[in-house]
Design a protein around this motif. Structure first.
Motif, mmCIF file in Angstrom:
data_model
loop_
_atom_site.group_PDB
_atom_site.id
_atom_site.type_symbol
_atom_site.label_atom_id
_atom_site.label_comp_id
_atom_site.label_asym_id
_atom_site.label_seq_id
_atom_site.Cartn_x
_atom_site.Cartn_y
_atom_site.Cartn_z
ATOM 1 N N ALA A 78 -50.562 90.682 90.523
ATOM 2 C CA ALA A 78 -49.276 90.015 90.404
ATOM 3 C C ALA A 78 -48.344 90.698 89.409
ATOM 4 N N CYS A 79 -47.069 90.746 89.787
ATOM 5 C CA CYS A 79 -46.019 91.004 88.810
ATOM 6 C C CYS A 79 -45.864 89.743 87.949
ATOM 7 N N ASP A 80 -45.164 89.864 86.833
ATOM 8 C CA ASP A 80 -44.931 88.704 85.967
ATOM 9 C C ASP A 80 -43.838 87.849 86.611
ATOM 10 N N MET A 81 -44.255 86.919 87.461
ATOM 11 C CA MET A 81 -43.292 86.184 88.278
ATOM 12 C C MET A 81 -42.462 85.188 87.471
ATOM 13 N N ASP A 82 -42.984 84.668 86.360
ATOM 14 C CA ASP A 82 -42.153 83.794 85.531
ATOM 15 C C ASP A 82 -40.954 84.556 84.992
ATOM 16 N N ALA A 83 -41.198 85.754 84.488
ATOM 17 C CA ALA A 83 -40.103 86.572 83.955
ATOM 18 C C ALA A 83 -39.095 86.899 85.045
ATOM 19 N N ILE A 84 -39.597 87.258 86.219
ATOM 20 C CA ILE A 84 -38.701 87.655 87.319
ATOM 21 C C ILE A 84 -37.901 86.464 87.843
ATOM 22 N N MET A 85 -38.545 85.327 88.020
ATOM 23 C CA MET A 85 -37.824 84.148 88.530
ATOM 24 C C MET A 85 -36.797 83.652 87.520
ATOM 25 N N ASN A 86 -37.103 83.794 86.229
ATOM 26 C CA ASN A 86 -36.123 83.401 85.204
ATOM 27 C C ASN A 86 -34.894 84.305 85.237
ATOM 28 N N ILE A 87 -35.120 85.594 85.413
ATOM 29 C CA ILE A 87 -33.994 86.531 85.531
ATOM 30 C C ILE A 87 -33.161 86.182 86.755
ATOM 31 N N ALA A 88 -33.832 85.940 87.862
ATOM 32 C CA ALA A 88 -33.128 85.618 89.104
ATOM 33 C C ALA A 88 -32.313 84.335 88.971
ATOM 34 N N LYS A 89 -32.880 83.354 88.323
ATOM 35 C CA LYS A 89 -32.170 82.082 88.154
ATOM 36 C C LYS A 89 -30.935 82.250 87.291
ATOM 37 N N ARG A 90 -31.053 83.018 86.211
ATOM 38 C CA ARG A 90 -29.909 83.225 85.318
ATOM 39 C C ARG A 90 -28.754 83.955 86.014
ATOM 40 N N HIS A 91 -29.121 84.849 86.936
ATOM 41 C CA HIS A 91 -28.099 85.679 87.583
ATOM 42 C C HIS A 91 -27.833 85.283 89.033
ATOM 43 N N ASN A 92 -28.395 84.148 89.443
ATOM 44 C CA ASN A 92 -28.167 83.631 90.799
ATOM 45 C C ASN A 92 -28.540 84.658 91.863
ATOM 46 N N LEU A 93 -29.774 85.167 91.771
ATOM 47 C CA LEU A 93 -30.264 86.182 92.699
ATOM 48 C C LEU A 93 -31.440 85.640 93.508
ATOM 49 N N TRP A 94 -31.634 86.212 94.691
ATOM 50 C CA TRP A 94 -32.801 85.894 95.507
ATOM 51 C C TRP A 94 -33.974 86.771 95.076
ATOM 52 N N VAL A 95 -35.193 86.248 95.284
ATOM 53 C CA VAL A 95 -36.398 87.021 95.010
ATOM 54 C C VAL A 95 -37.253 87.074 96.273
ATOM 55 N N VAL A 96 -37.607 88.293 96.662
ATOM 56 C CA VAL A 96 -38.506 88.521 97.793
ATOM 57 C C VAL A 96 -39.789 89.142 97.244
ATOM 58 N N GLU A 97 -40.914 88.547 97.583
ATOM 59 C CA GLU A 97 -42.211 89.109 97.212
ATOM 60 C C GLU A 97 -42.721 89.985 98.360
#
Length: 369
Positions: free
Chosen positions: A133-152
């Motif tokens: 796994a990538c560090d998904m908490d860090a990635i989802m937090n970044i995405a939420k702050r910048h209003n971005l989608w995340v694809v795994e």
């Protein structure tokens, strides 16, 4: 001795189920075995909605369509990945912004992502390399702050977890592979996982060539027609039947692969080769034993290592070439150096790992090097 890099494992019921599918008179997609596979993944891993596809590439292309990726959009993704991760978004006209790998693992360096975001960034695509796994908490937090989608891109990550959560269940969308080199297989095959319910209805339409055919067969509409873009993404029942035989034996397959992985790891620890670095496993991740890799200290050492193994009848391979330095994209890349990516491209070696691997023979050979 002649040990291949990979050998597809058959559980014993694949041809039985394929025959059953053929004799049912329904061998096009979305039949009984497709539904069995969907239900397995949704129940076993808690994925909100699953759609089998003919490949992981198709699942990624569906994700790009669902996110309305268009010319001028920027997509952040690792450079150390298979070309399908990139192609899915390039086909929609996106600009790729490549991130470097971590020092301790080939996965994306999560700390580098935020500096790559611009007003044109639309999504972050993460790749769970080797099923780790990538560090998904860090990635989802970044995405939420910048209003971005995340694809795994979870092509390698079936039955692997992040802090107890199945990989593929965390991002807005996820793509899996059942290619013959993966843990569970269907020859070619893949799956799109939809975790954000706003995409569910449209995903099914795109999956069915842009029609609302599935809704028609459920009796939700009195006729079906062309309502959106789409393509023939769904696999035949022959592919789904093969996959179902694999899924019935998932735990046995996983137990064997983990045993092989652990045997490799204990051996290399014991050998303590100074120029060989072993796989790193973050505390938040589990190991699904998709692959066993080592990292040498130079390109020359890697090539010698692969050659020595080949001379003794063991086929080991290197892995991805950096996409940012590829013939197709090097002139489109923004020029940043990605040293960790290049290091893995030059130095990573994958060893054979498949269910019927004669591990004792390999151990004896490795000890003799």
């Amino acid at each position: 001795m002649n040990i291949p890099f990979n050998k597809p494992y058959l559980t014993g019921r694949e041809t039985e189920y394929i025959t059953e599918a053929v004799q049912s008179g329904k061998i096009s997609g979305n039949g009984m075995f497709t539904k069995k596979c969907h239900q397995f993944f949704e129940k076993h891993y808690g994925f909100k909605k699953c759609l089998l596809t003919t490949s992981c590439t198709d699942a990624l292309e569906m994700a790009a369509i669902l996110l309305n990726i268009e010319e001028g959009d920027e997509i952040i993704m690792p450079s150390y990945t298979f070309v399908s991760t990139a192609n899915a978004f390039v086909l929609r006209g996106a600009k790729l912004v490549f991130a470097d790998s971590r020092v301790d693992h080939p996965g994306i360096n999560e700390k580098s992502i935020e500096n790559l975001i611009t007003p044109k960034t639309k999504a972050i695509v993460v790749v769970h390399y080797a099923g780790v796994a990538c560090d998904m908490d860090a990635i989802m937090n970044i995405a939420k702050r910048h209003n971005l989608w995340v694809v795994e891109d979870a092509a390698q990550a079936i039955d692997s977890f992040y802090k107890g959560n199945p990989l593929g269940s965390i991002g807005h969308l996820a793509a899996f592979s059942f290619h013959e080199t993966k843990n569970v297989i269907s020859g070619e095959g893949g799956m799109l996982v939809i975790n954000d319910e706003q995409f569910e209805a449209r995903a099914e339409i795109i999956w069915e060539k842009g029609t609302n055919r599935s809704a028609f067969f459920r009796g939700e509409v009195d006729k079906y027609g062309w309502v959106d873009v789409g393509s023939s993404f769904l696999p035949s029942e022959v592919i789904a039947a093969f996959l179902w035989a694999q899924l019935e034996n998932l735990q046995d397959i996983q137990n064997r692969r983990k045993e092989l992985w652990q045997t490799y790891n204990e051996l290399f620890k014991e050998m303590a080769i100074p120029w060989l670095k072993l796989p790193s496993m973050p505390a938040y991740a589990t190991n699904n034993a998709h692959m066993y890799y080592v990292v040498t200290d130079s390109l020359e050492r890697r090539n010698r290592f692969i050659t020595e193994l080949k001379e003794k009848g063991i086929l080991a391979v290197f892995h991805y070439l950096s996409l940012h330095d590829s013939p197709f994209y090097q002139n489109k890349h923004d020029g940043r150096d990605l040293p960790n990516t290049d290091h893995y491209s030059d130095c990573l070696v994958r060893l054979p790992l498949f269910y019927e691997l004669p591990i004792k023979d390999i151990i004896e050979t490795l000890k003799s090097l």
